[in-house]
Design a protein around this motif. Structure first.
Motif, short mmCIF file in Angstrom:
data_model
loop_
_atom_site.label_atom_id
_atom_site.label_comp_id
_atom_site.label_asym_id
_atom_site.label_seq_id
_atom_site.Cartn_x
_atom_site.Cartn_y
_atom_site.Cartn_z
N ARG A 131 0.89 -1.19 -0.09
CA ARG A 131 0.00 0.02 0.05
C ARG A 131 0.93 1.47 0.06
NH1 ARG A 131 -5.59 0.04 1.51
NH2 ARG A 131 -5.02 2.06 2.67
N ALA A 132 2.12 1.31 0.78
CA ALA A 132 3.09 2.15 0.75
C ALA A 132 3.51 2.74 -0.62
CB ALA A 132 3.98 2.03 1.67
N ARG A 133 3.34 2.04 -1.67
CA ARG A 133 3.90 2.47 -2.85
C ARG A 133 3.09 3.41 -3.70
NH1 ARG A 133 5.55 -2.30 -6.82
NH2 ARG A 133 5.89 -0.50 -8.08
N PHE A 134 1.54 3.61 -3.09
CA PHE A 134 0.49 4.29 -3.94
C PHE A 134 0.11 5.51 -3.13
CE2 PHE A 134 0.44 -0.18 -5.16
CZ PHE A 134 0.94 -0.03 -6.72
N SER A 135 -0.40 6.56 -3.55
CA SER A 135 -0.85 7.70 -2.95
C SER A 135 -2.14 7.47 -2.45
CB SER A 135 -0.90 8.65 -4.02
OG SER A 135 -1.92 8.47 -4.88
N PRO A 136 -2.79 8.05 -1.31
CA PRO A 136 -3.95 7.96 -0.96
C PRO A 136 -4.98 8.21 -1.89
CG PRO A 136 -2.77 9.37 0.43
CD PRO A 136 -1.89 9.34 -0.74
N GLU A 137 -4.98 8.92 -2.96
CA GLU A 137 -5.77 8.95 -4.18
C GLU A 137 -5.96 7.65 -4.73
OE1 GLU A 137 -3.14 11.19 -3.71
OE2 GLU A 137 -4.42 12.78 -2.83
N VAL A 138 -4.76 7.09 -5.14
CA VAL A 138 -4.84 5.71 -5.80
C VAL A 138 -5.40 4.76 -4.94
CG1 VAL A 138 -3.45 3.76 -6.82
CG2 VAL A 138 -2.90 6.26 -7.41
N LEU A 139 -5.25 4.85 -3.63
CA LEU A 139 -5.78 3.74 -2.73
C LEU A 139 -7.26 3.77 -2.71
CD1 LEU A 139 -2.95 3.42 -0.12
CD2 LEU A 139 -3.51 1.83 -1.76
N ALA A 140 -7.65 4.96 -2.69
CA ALA A 140 -9.05 5.45 -2.62
C ALA A 140 -10.00 4.96 -4.09
CB ALA A 140 -9.23 6.97 -2.39
N LYS A 141 -9.31 5.31 -5.00
CA LYS A 141 -9.77 4.67 -6.51
C LYS A 141 -9.91 3.16 -6.26
CE LYS A 141 -10.45 8.27 -8.81
NZ LYS A 141 -11.90 8.64 -9.53
N MET A 142 -8.94 2.51 -5.82
CA MET A 142 -9.02 1.07 -5.76
C MET A 142 -10.25 0.69 -4.68
SD MET A 142 -4.91 -0.04 -5.17
CE MET A 142 -3.90 0.16 -6.49
N GLN A 143 -10.38 1.30 -3.77
CA GLN A 143 -11.50 0.88 -2.73
C GLN A 143 -12.92 1.17 -3.57
OE1 GLN A 143 -10.86 3.23 0.79
NE2 GLN A 143 -8.94 1.87 1.22
N GLU A 144 -12.89 2.66 -4.32
CA GLU A 144 -14.15 2.74 -5.16
C GLU A 144 -14.50 1.79 -6.12
OE1 GLU A 144 -14.00 6.60 -6.94
OE2 GLU A 144 -15.43 6.15 -8.36
N LEU A 145 -13.30 1.10 -6.81
CA LEU A 145 -13.46 0.23 -7.79
C LEU A 145 -14.10 -1.05 -7.12
CD1 LEU A 145 -12.97 -0.71 -10.71
CD2 LEU A 145 -10.56 -1.48 -10.00
#
Ligand SMILES: [Zn+2]
Length: 123
Positions: free
Chosen positions: A9-23
């Motif tokens: 998870r640390a490799r990605f920004s909070p924005e990318v992680l939020a998009k993954m959760q949205e997906l």
């Protein structure tokens, strides 16, 4: 959360992680309906679909990044045979990856003068 997941998870920004959760929410709604998954759904069934999504996401990512590379060859290159300036096209082929088959887009030049096709030089 395990160290391995934290590191991933640390490799990605909070924005990318939020998009993954949205997906994840979108796929859940599309798969199980707006009411969410049935309570009988087992962990194995959840994990199985999650893994399929992971593999598909991986091949989509592979294709996207590879196309971005192919798009960088938008300039003319001289035909190695006759020297005429040629514009690139895209050649598709299947590439086997660890996660399934990806559609590989390779830049390919076609010389109209001598009908030779060639791949761009990387230097
Ligand atoms: Zn040529």
């Amino acid at each position: 959360m395990s160290k391995a997941v934290e590191k991933r998870r640390a490799r990605f920004s909070p924005e990318v992680l939020a998009k993954m959760q949205e997906l994840g929410r979108m796929i859940s709604a599309e798969t199980y309906g707006e009411g969410g998954p049935p309570v009988e759904l087992t962990w194995n069934e959840i994990e199985e679909l999650g893994h399929e999504i992971g593999k598909l996401t991986a091949t989509e990512f592979d294709q996207t990044v590879q196309r971005q590379q192919a798009e960088r060859y938008d300039t003319e290159q001289a035909c190695p045979q006759c020297g005429k300036g040629c514009h690139p096209g895209v050649k598709h082929r299947d590439l086997t990856t660890r996660d399934g088959t990806a559609d590989l887009s390779e830049p390919e030049f076609q010389c109209v003068a001598c009908e030779r096709s060639f791949f761009p030089s990387t230097d």
